[in-house]
Design a protein around this motif. Structure first.
Motif: not given
Length: 324
Positions: A49-64, A7-13
């Motif tokens: 997965r995080k974007a370039k130039n973002t903080a260590e734990n700021e992810f744009i999406f997560v695969d489960i 699964f892939r989610t872009f939902y930040q919560k």
């Protein structure tokens, strides 16, 4: 029926809840922008997965990544039956109880990789069966790397067909109760359009009875594309011409020559002719097809066998599901 899901989610919560879940530990980084986490108690993996130039734990999406059938068996095997109700219970336990994702958030989990399959107790000798499986359409099956318990074919860049001798794979684990002649047939898809054909967009859809009916139809449809030759046919009582043809067609060399023919549909016509000449007693493809059909009915609704019924859309609908 469900074997592997991604699964892939872009939902930040949901992303924040997952990466802050103390039951996950960071394993490693994959490249510069992907961090991998593993659940400490279950076989559940996250790729964040995080974007370039973002903080260590700021992810744009997560695969489960999860394996529902293995989870059902304490992460030991997938050699038994796993029906739709079992699937739904496992998914609820994994996502609601373990991952702490609310049912209202299930729609935020997009399914991007799907593997599903079915087990039967083969009436055919397993060595003869696995050895005899040679083509999916015109793509050859090959044994898995360093393993002769299963065969796989890359049907397309986005789809794989797998066949397993589960009995020999787990022969050293009698405590699992896997019968020696257990045959498993699997389909793996990582293309959105093929997954969507099953009516699956998000985790929500895996709680629909209709989706499992479509999965059953898909398994039958994919089995239709498998060429299996009988390496040990019973030739007693057959005409000499039939004996000659069945013997010649029972070799992979015979089918290689048919694939090399320039005539359109030569291979398909030859497959049809071969299965016709084998008749039911020697036709391993038909024997396994009937067993797969029976098993799907059993898993979905416990219906009796409908041997000889053509495969078509809606074949597995029953009164309960069609009236809901």
């Amino acid at each position: 029926m469900l074997d592997f899901l991604k699964f892939r989610t872009f939902y930040q919560k949901v992303i924040n809840n997952l990466v802050n879940n103390t039951d996950f530990e960071q394993l490693r980084s994959k490249g510069n922008h992907t961090t991998i986490y593993q659940h400490t108690k279950q076989s559940i993996k996250l790729e964040c997965r995080k974007a370039k130039n973002t903080a260590e734990n700021e992810f744009i999406f997560v695969d489960i990544f999860i394996t529902p059938h293995y989870y059902f068996n304490g992460n030991k095997h997938n050699g038994n039956d796993f029906n739709p109700e079992d699937c739904k219970e496992v998914l609820t336990e994994i996502f609601f109880s373990i991952l702490k994702i609310k049912p209202s958030e299930f729609i935020e989990l997009q399914l991007i990789n799907l593997e599903y399959g079915i087990n039967i107790i083969s009436k055919v000798d397993m060595e003869n069966l696995i050895e005899g499986i040679i083509y999916y359409k015109k793509t050859p099956f090959v044994f898995g790397a360093n393993i002769n318990t299963y065969k796989i074919t890359n049907a397309t860049p986005y789809k794989q067909i797998k066949t397993y001798d589960k009995g020999i794979q787990f022969i050293n684990y009698p405590q699992y109760g896997i019968q020696r002649n257990t045959f498993r047939f699997e389909v793996k898809s990582k293309q959105a359009k093929n997954i969507r054909k099953l009516g699956i967009y998000s985790l929500c859809d895996l709680f629909s009875d209709e989706v499992y009916q479509k999965i059953g139809e898909s398994l039958l449809s994919e089995w239709e594309n498998v060429l299996i030759i009988n390496l040990e046919p019973d030739l007693t009582g057959l005409k000499p011409t039939d004996v000659k043809y069945i013997t010649e067609a029972g070799t992979i060399e015979f089918w290689i020559t048919k694939l090399q023919k320039p005539y359109r549909n030569c291979y398909a016509r030859e497959v049809k002719k071969y299965y016709h000449n084998l008749q039911n007693r020697n036709n391993l493809h038909h024997t396994i097809k009937v067993q797969i059909l029976d098993k799907i009915f059993e898993l979905l609704n416990g219906a009796n066998s409908i041997q000889g019924t053509p495969i078509k859309s809606g074949i597995f609908k029953n009164e309960k599901t069609s009236s809901d």
